[in-house]
Design a protein around this motif. Structure first.
Motif, PDB file in Angstrom:
ATOM      1  N   SER A  56       0.808  -1.219   0.000  1.00  0.00           N
ATOM      2  CA  SER A  56       0.000   0.000   0.000  1.00  0.00           C
ATOM      3  C   SER A  56       0.840   1.266   0.000  1.00  0.00           C
ATOM      4  N   PRO A 115      -3.718  -0.713  -2.182  1.00  0.00           N
ATOM      5  CA  PRO A 115      -2.822  -1.853  -1.983  1.00  0.00           C
ATOM      6  C   PRO A 115      -1.918  -2.167  -3.166  1.00  0.00           C
ATOM      7  N   ALA A 123      -7.983  -0.835  -6.651  1.00  0.00           N
ATOM      8  CA  ALA A 123      -8.394  -1.208  -5.301  1.00  0.00           C
ATOM      9  C   ALA A 123      -7.976  -0.124  -4.311  1.00  0.00           C
ATOM     10  N   SER A 146     -14.234   0.393   1.180  1.00  0.00           N
ATOM     11  CA  SER A 146     -13.204  -0.368   0.477  1.00  0.00           C
ATOM     12  C   SER A 146     -13.734  -0.891  -0.849  1.00  0.00           C
ATOM     13  N   THR A 150     -10.687  -5.169  -2.266  1.00  0.00           N
ATOM     14  CA  THR A 150      -9.866  -5.741  -1.202  1.00  0.00           C
ATOM     15  C   THR A 150     -10.709  -6.687  -0.359  1.00  0.00           C
TER      16      THR A 150
END
Length: 524
Positions: free
Chosen positions: A290, A318, A337, A361, A364
């Motif tokens: 990340s 990430p 992502a 999110s 992920t």
């Protein structure tokens, strides 16, 4: 009347400190005084006072402290007077001094000869130490902080965790001795900021692979096959008195930048021995390679009462280092992502802190590398395809210290996961839940020790809709962990612990898994 010695002869008889002492001495570090009356620790009745008065008022050569005193007991005052004499000699030697003044200097030098000799010896020693430091110091702006973990671990009992309604076979493994070594290079450019570059080498096992469930993962597991690699790269700095910035360039996680509400057990080096036992898994939703940004702003603060309100905003991607768009919805800082966090830290009273967290999110997982995994409908793969999954994640955390030797902490995490792209037919959806309560007892037998207990349910899918081959959701896995951190010295600690997993992977057909661990941590 005896003939006065020549000026050169008198100068040769007066002990003088080496040149480095003159450059490091009182004149450099303290403002110069112009009258001996400012040296209030020197009594006017002493003959030395009269001698100093004559020399200071004529040549202005003695330096004192800002408050006008020598600051110290009698011995210290004599040493400071000896240093002052050397300062006077420096001044007078550059001028046309009278024979009388040189004779006064000689008498003062004889009076303080022992102190001058001691100071000269100390200066010589100091010169050697300074020269050695200059030759061997790593950096004037960078500090090296390092740690090493030696771990002995084994699966004591259990069967390999599988999805319901199956039953796994007995786990075949051996006791292992493994390590993790970290070197942190922390650089500060103006005293309040820090640039960290961490390299790491390790051969720790991932017990998720051995046991079939990420519920069994250790807090410090990682494996670089013994090769040193960049593990952490970030920069942190206050922007204003209330605003703090953290920028992660590699290996970023929210737990590194925001408060996680488990102060005694959150560390992977000296806290919980399990990955799940450290903090709410939602702090890892932006994990992996990340990169991202976190801002922390103090809205309210009362330091005397220990209360306050802090707003945290963070963003992590990430796969921020990968520009390839051939894999949809995965790579890049923007458009791939991600996990975006908003958290309020509230301290209503001194010994209580509450956290309210929301994480949005996409692409992920929502188990943070913990919980059930390995099959559609598990917490690690709730809808069968994380690349097309979006999730609304909510967390509540707290930490409370009712007495000095007891800290109670805990959390609840809930995720609503749903498919947003690349599907036909009914949309796949799932709900994932986890909770934990931790108890830490510090200094129970000796200063620096911690007795810890962690009880909870790791991330598990509590409902699933339209996911093919997903077993019926059953929220029945439990995590029980006990540990005791024993401080051997300020830099060494040993932590034996046991992790018990009941109904791993939410399957009551799986036998309980028990792991035994002894972690030894060296830090310097």
């Amino acid at each position: 009347m005896a003939q006065m010695p020549a000026v050169a002869d008198l100068e040769a008889q007066i002990p003088r400190l080496p040149a480095p002492e003159r450059s490091l001495g009182m004149q450099r570090t303290m403002p110069q005084v112009t009258s001996v009356n400012q040296l209030s620790d020197v009594r006017p009745t002493d003959w030395a006072y009269q001698a100093l008065a004559s020399l200071v008022e004529k040549y202005g050569c003695i330096a004192g402290y800002p408050d006008g005193t020598f600051r110290g007991n009698r011995a210290a005052t004599r040493f400071e007077m000896a240093a002052a004499l050397n300062a006077c000699l420096d001044v007078i030697s550059d001028r046309f001094a009278s024979k009388e003044d040189l004779a006064t200097l000689q008498r003062l030098a004889e009076e303080f000869s022992s102190e001058l000799a001691v100071i000269k010896g100390r200066v010589t020693n100091l010169e050697g130490r300074v020269a050695n430091l200059e030759a061997t110091q790593f950096s004037t702006t960078t500090k090296l902080r390092a740690s090493a973990i030696f771990s002995v671990s084994d699966v004591l009992t259990g069967t390999r965790a599988v999805a319901a309604p199956g039953r796994g076979s007995t786990i075949e493994d051996n006791t292992v001795v493994t390590y993790r070594a970290r070197l942190n290079f922390d650089t500060s450019f103006y005293g309040k900021d820090v640039l960290r570059v961490r390299i790491q080498a390790a051969n720790m096992p991932n017990y998720g692979t051995v046991t079939g469930t990420n519920m069994a993962r250790l807090s410090y597991d990682t494996n670089t096959e013994g090769q040193f690699r960049i593990d952490d790269l970030y920069y942190r700095t206050p922007l204003t008195k209330r605003l703090f910035l953290a920028f992660d360039a590699a290996a970023g996680n929210f737990d590194k930048n925001v408060f996680t509400f488990n102060p005694l057990l959150q560390s992977d080096e000296t806290g919980a021995i399990s990955r799940f036992g450290r903090f709410n898994p939602l702090y890892r939703f932006g994990g992996g390679n990340s990169a991202g940004l976190t801002l922390r702003y103090t809205l309210l603060e009362n330091k005397e009462q220990g209360t306050g309100l802090v707003l945290n905003l963070g963003y992590q991607a990430p796969n921020a280092n990968n520009p390839d768009r051939n894999t949809p919805n995965t790579n890049g800082l923007i458009g791939g992502a991600y996990a975006a966090l908003a958290q309020l830290d509230w301290r209503p009273v001194k010994n209580l802190a509450l956290g309210f967290t929301y994480v949005r999110s996409f692409g992920t997982g929502v188990a943070g590398g913990t919980g059930s995994n390995g099959f559609p409908g598990s917490a690690g793969n709730p809808i069968g395809n994380n690349a097309n999954a979006a999730a609304d994640n909510f967390g509540f955390q707290f930490t409370y210290r009712p007495i000095q030797k007891l800290n109670i902490a805990g959390w609840v995490g809930y995720s609503n996961v749903y498919q947003v792209q690349n599907f036909t037919g009914p949309r796949r959806e799932a709900e994932v839940l986890n909770w934990a309560a931790t108890f830490g007892v510090p200094d129970i037998w000796r200063k620096g020790d911690v007795l810890g207990l962690i009880v909870g349910q790791p991330p598990q899918t509590i409902s699933v809709r339209n996911v093919v081959n997903a077993p019926s959701a059953t929220f029945n896995s439990y995590h029980i962990e006990g540990l005791y951190r024993i401080p051997i010295s300020p830099n060494i600690s040993i932590t034996p612990g046991v992790i018990a997993l009941v109904n791993p992977n939410s399957n009551s057909n799986n036998a309980p898994i028990v792991l035994g661990v002894v972690r030894t941590t060296f830090s310097f």
